[in-house]
Design an enzyme around this catalytic site. Structure first.
Site, PDB file in Angstrom:
ATOM      1  N   GLU A   4      -3.243  -4.687  -2.968  1.00 13.57           N
ATOM      2  CA  GLU A   4      -3.548  -5.552  -4.138  1.00 13.57           C
ATOM      3  C   GLU A   4      -3.641  -4.764  -5.387  1.00 13.57           C
ATOM      4  O   GLU A   4      -3.181  -5.299  -6.412  1.00 13.57           O
ATOM      5  CB  GLU A   4      -5.005  -5.906  -3.879  1.00 13.57           C
ATOM      6  CG  GLU A   4      -5.320  -6.710  -2.484  1.00 13.57           C
ATOM      7  CD  GLU A   4      -5.520  -5.737  -1.167  1.00 13.57           C
ATOM      8  OE1 GLU A   4      -5.005  -4.811  -1.293  1.00 13.57           O
ATOM      9  OE2 GLU A   4      -6.329  -6.380  -0.322  1.00 13.57           O
ATOM     10  N   ASN A  20       0.816  -1.115  -0.078  1.00 11.54           N
ATOM     11  CA  ASN A  20      -0.254   0.104   0.018  1.00 11.54           C
ATOM     12  C   ASN A  20       0.925   1.417   0.061  1.00 11.54           C
ATOM     13  O   ASN A  20       1.905   1.383   0.429  1.00 11.54           O
ATOM     14  CB  ASN A  20      -1.000  -0.110   1.250  1.00 11.54           C
ATOM     15  CG  ASN A  20      -0.492  -0.392   2.523  1.00 11.54           C
ATOM     16  OD1 ASN A  20       0.622  -0.713   2.674  1.00 11.54           O
ATOM     17  ND2 ASN A  20      -1.194   0.102   3.778  1.00 11.54           N
TER      18      ASN A  20
HETATM   19  N1  THU Z   1      -5.266  -1.425   2.493  1.00 13.14           N
HETATM   20  C1  THU Z   1      -5.002  -2.412   1.657  1.00 13.14           C
HETATM   21  O1  THU Z   1      -3.796  -2.084   1.200  1.00 13.14           O
HETATM   22  N2  THU Z   1      -5.535  -3.395   1.103  1.00 13.14           N
HETATM   23  C2  THU Z   1      -6.996  -3.592   1.355  1.00 13.14           C
HETATM   24  O2  THU Z   1      -7.540  -4.623   1.055  1.00 13.14           O
HETATM   25  C3  THU Z   1      -7.460  -2.836   2.815  1.00 13.14           C
HETATM   26  C4  THU Z   1      -6.736  -1.688   3.040  1.00 13.14           C
HETATM   27  C5  THU Z   1      -4.609  -0.396   2.939  1.00 13.14           C
HETATM   28  C6  THU Z   1      -5.111   1.064   2.466  1.00 13.14           C
HETATM   29  C7  THU Z   1      -4.343   1.868   3.614  1.00 13.14           C
HETATM   30  O3  THU Z   1      -3.394   2.359   3.326  1.00 13.14           O
HETATM   31  C8  THU Z   1      -4.470   0.974   4.813  1.00 13.14           C
HETATM   32  O4  THU Z   1      -4.511  -0.269   4.248  1.00 13.14           O
HETATM   33  C9  THU Z   1      -5.569   1.303   5.769  1.00 13.14           C
HETATM   34  O5  THU Z   1      -6.750   1.266   5.374  1.00 13.14           O
END
Ligand code: THU
Length: 143
Positions: free
Chosen positions: A62, A49
Protein backbone atom coordinates in the site's frame (compact mmCIF):
# COMPACT_ATOMS: atom_id res chain seq x y z
CA UNK A 1 -20.94 6.59 -4.09
CA UNK A 2 -23.60 6.49 -6.73
CA UNK A 3 -21.16 7.04 -9.59
CA UNK A 4 -18.88 4.19 -8.57
CA UNK A 5 -18.68 1.71 -11.43
CA UNK A 6 -18.41 -1.28 -9.15
CA UNK A 7 -17.58 -4.16 -11.38
CA UNK A 8 -15.49 -2.20 -13.90
CA UNK A 9 -13.43 -0.38 -11.31
CA UNK A 10 -12.82 -3.45 -9.18
CA UNK A 11 -11.76 -5.33 -12.28
CA UNK A 12 -9.26 -2.58 -13.12
CA UNK A 13 -7.88 -2.61 -9.60
CA UNK A 14 -7.63 -6.38 -9.62
CA UNK A 15 -5.81 -6.39 -12.94
CA UNK A 16 -3.32 -3.78 -11.71
CA UNK A 17 -2.77 -5.68 -8.46
CA UNK A 18 -2.18 -8.93 -10.35
CA UNK A 19 0.38 -7.23 -12.58
CA UNK A 20 2.28 -5.67 -9.69
CA UNK A 21 2.22 -8.64 -7.29
CA UNK A 22 4.39 -10.43 -9.83
CA UNK A 23 7.14 -7.96 -8.88
CA UNK A 24 6.75 -8.30 -5.11
CA UNK A 25 10.07 -8.72 -3.33
CA UNK A 26 9.18 -10.91 -0.38
CA UNK A 27 11.99 -13.44 0.07
CA UNK A 28 11.77 -13.37 3.87
CA UNK A 29 8.06 -13.66 4.53
CA UNK A 30 7.12 -15.49 1.36
CA UNK A 31 4.00 -13.31 1.44
CA UNK A 32 3.77 -11.28 -1.78
CA UNK A 33 1.28 -8.43 -1.76
CA UNK A 34 -0.03 -6.22 -4.55
CA UNK A 35 -2.01 -3.07 -3.83
CA UNK A 36 -3.91 -0.95 -6.30
CA UNK A 37 -5.61 2.37 -5.64
CA UNK A 38 -8.27 4.26 -7.60
CA UNK A 39 -8.32 8.06 -7.59
CA UNK A 40 -11.41 10.22 -7.87
CA UNK A 41 -10.38 11.07 -11.41
CA UNK A 42 -10.27 7.43 -12.41
CA UNK A 43 -6.54 6.81 -12.38
CA UNK A 44 -5.18 3.53 -11.02
CA UNK A 45 -1.78 3.20 -9.34
CA UNK A 46 -0.23 0.03 -7.96
CA UNK A 47 2.66 -1.10 -5.81
CA UNK A 48 4.08 -4.23 -4.21
CA UNK A 49 5.81 -5.02 -0.95
CA UNK A 50 9.59 -4.67 -0.82
CA UNK A 51 11.33 -6.53 1.99
CA UNK A 52 14.82 -6.12 3.36
CA UNK A 53 17.33 -8.37 5.12
CA UNK A 54 17.06 -5.83 7.94
CA UNK A 55 13.45 -6.90 8.46
CA UNK A 56 11.88 -3.71 9.88
CA UNK A 57 13.01 -1.76 6.83
CA UNK A 58 10.67 -3.66 4.54
CA UNK A 59 7.76 -1.71 3.15
CA UNK A 60 4.18 -2.64 2.39
CA UNK A 61 2.46 -2.74 -0.97
CA UNK A 62 0.00 0.00 0.00
CA UNK A 63 2.86 2.35 0.83
CA UNK A 64 4.40 1.65 -2.57
CA UNK A 65 1.11 2.31 -4.39
CA UNK A 66 0.66 5.62 -2.59
CA UNK A 67 4.24 6.55 -3.38
CA UNK A 68 3.67 5.85 -7.05
CA UNK A 69 0.53 8.01 -7.06
CA UNK A 70 2.20 10.95 -5.39
CA UNK A 71 5.35 10.62 -7.48
CA UNK A 72 3.29 10.57 -10.68
CA UNK A 73 1.48 13.72 -9.66
CA UNK A 74 -1.80 11.82 -9.73
CA UNK A 75 -5.00 12.99 -8.09
CA UNK A 76 -4.57 12.54 -4.39
CA UNK A 77 -8.09 11.67 -3.34
CA UNK A 78 -8.97 8.00 -3.39
CA UNK A 79 -12.23 6.23 -3.97
CA UNK A 80 -10.96 2.73 -3.42
CA UNK A 81 -8.02 0.52 -2.63
CA UNK A 82 -7.58 -3.18 -3.32
CA UNK A 83 -5.11 -5.50 -1.61
CA UNK A 84 -4.21 -8.77 -3.30
CA UNK A 85 -2.33 -11.44 -1.38
CA UNK A 86 -0.91 -14.67 -2.69
CA UNK A 87 -2.49 -16.98 -0.14
CA UNK A 88 -5.98 -18.39 -0.60
CA UNK A 89 -7.83 -16.24 1.94
CA UNK A 90 -7.90 -12.43 1.72
CA UNK A 91 -6.01 -10.20 4.17
CA UNK A 92 -6.89 -6.65 5.17
CA UNK A 93 -4.31 -3.84 5.25
CA UNK A 94 -2.07 -3.72 8.31
CA UNK A 95 -2.66 -1.00 10.89
CA UNK A 96 0.12 1.20 9.59
CA UNK A 97 -1.23 1.03 6.04
CA UNK A 98 -4.74 1.88 7.22
CA UNK A 99 -3.26 5.10 8.56
CA UNK A 100 -1.31 5.65 5.33
CA UNK A 101 -4.48 5.20 3.30
CA UNK A 102 -6.41 7.48 5.66
CA UNK A 103 -4.34 10.40 4.42
CA UNK A 104 -5.89 10.11 0.97
CA UNK A 105 -9.17 8.19 1.25
CA UNK A 106 -12.48 9.93 0.58
CA UNK A 107 -15.03 9.64 3.37
CA UNK A 108 -17.03 7.03 1.45
CA UNK A 109 -14.05 5.13 0.06
CA UNK A 110 -14.00 1.36 -0.10
CA UNK A 111 -11.26 -1.17 0.54
CA UNK A 112 -11.28 -4.54 -1.20
CA UNK A 113 -9.31 -7.57 -0.03
CA UNK A 114 -8.76 -10.57 -2.22
CA UNK A 115 -6.65 -13.69 -1.93
CA UNK A 116 -5.47 -16.15 -4.53
CA UNK A 117 -8.90 -17.76 -4.47
CA UNK A 118 -12.31 -16.16 -4.45
CA UNK A 119 -13.77 -12.76 -5.18
CA UNK A 120 -12.75 -9.40 -3.67
CA UNK A 121 -14.50 -8.65 -0.39
CA UNK A 122 -15.45 -5.00 0.08
CA UNK A 123 -15.43 -2.96 3.28
CA UNK A 124 -15.99 0.77 3.81
CA UNK A 125 -12.65 2.29 4.79
CA UNK A 126 -14.30 3.98 7.77
CA UNK A 127 -14.96 0.54 9.24
CA UNK A 128 -11.31 -0.44 8.97
CA UNK A 129 -10.11 2.69 10.75
CA UNK A 130 -12.86 4.28 12.82
CA UNK A 131 -12.11 7.50 14.69
CA UNK A 132 -9.05 7.95 12.52
CA UNK A 133 -6.44 10.57 13.19
CA UNK A 134 -6.05 12.88 10.22
CA UNK A 135 -5.23 16.31 8.88
CA UNK A 136 -8.27 17.81 10.62
CA UNK A 137 -6.79 16.93 13.97
CA UNK A 138 -3.85 19.20 13.23
CA UNK A 139 -6.03 22.17 12.27
CA UNK A 140 -6.32 24.88 14.91
CA UNK A 141 -9.69 24.68 16.69
CA UNK A 142 -11.22 25.89 19.89
CA UNK A 143 -12.15 22.55 21.48
N1 THU B 1 2.31 -6.45 3.90
C1 THU B 1 1.82 -5.56 2.99
O1 THU B 1 2.42 -5.34 1.93
N2 THU B 1 0.67 -4.92 3.27
C2 THU B 1 -0.06 -5.11 4.39
O2 THU B 1 -1.05 -4.42 4.61
C3 THU B 1 0.33 -6.15 5.34
C4 THU B 1 1.66 -6.74 5.16
C5 THU B 1 3.57 -7.14 3.62
C6 THU B 1 4.72 -6.70 4.49
C7 THU B 1 5.62 -7.91 4.43
O3 THU B 1 6.43 -7.80 3.27
C8 THU B 1 4.68 -9.07 4.24
O4 THU B 1 3.44 -8.52 3.83
C9 THU B 1 4.46 -9.89 5.50
O5 THU B 1 4.12 -9.10 6.57
Amino acid sequence: MSDFKVSGDIARLLRAAHEVIAHAYAPYSGFPVGAAILTVSGEVFAGCNVENAAYPLGSCAEAAALGVMVSAGGAQRLRAALVLTAWPAPSWPCGGCRQRLQEFMEAEAMVYAVGREGEPVGMPFARLLPLAFGANDLAPRSS
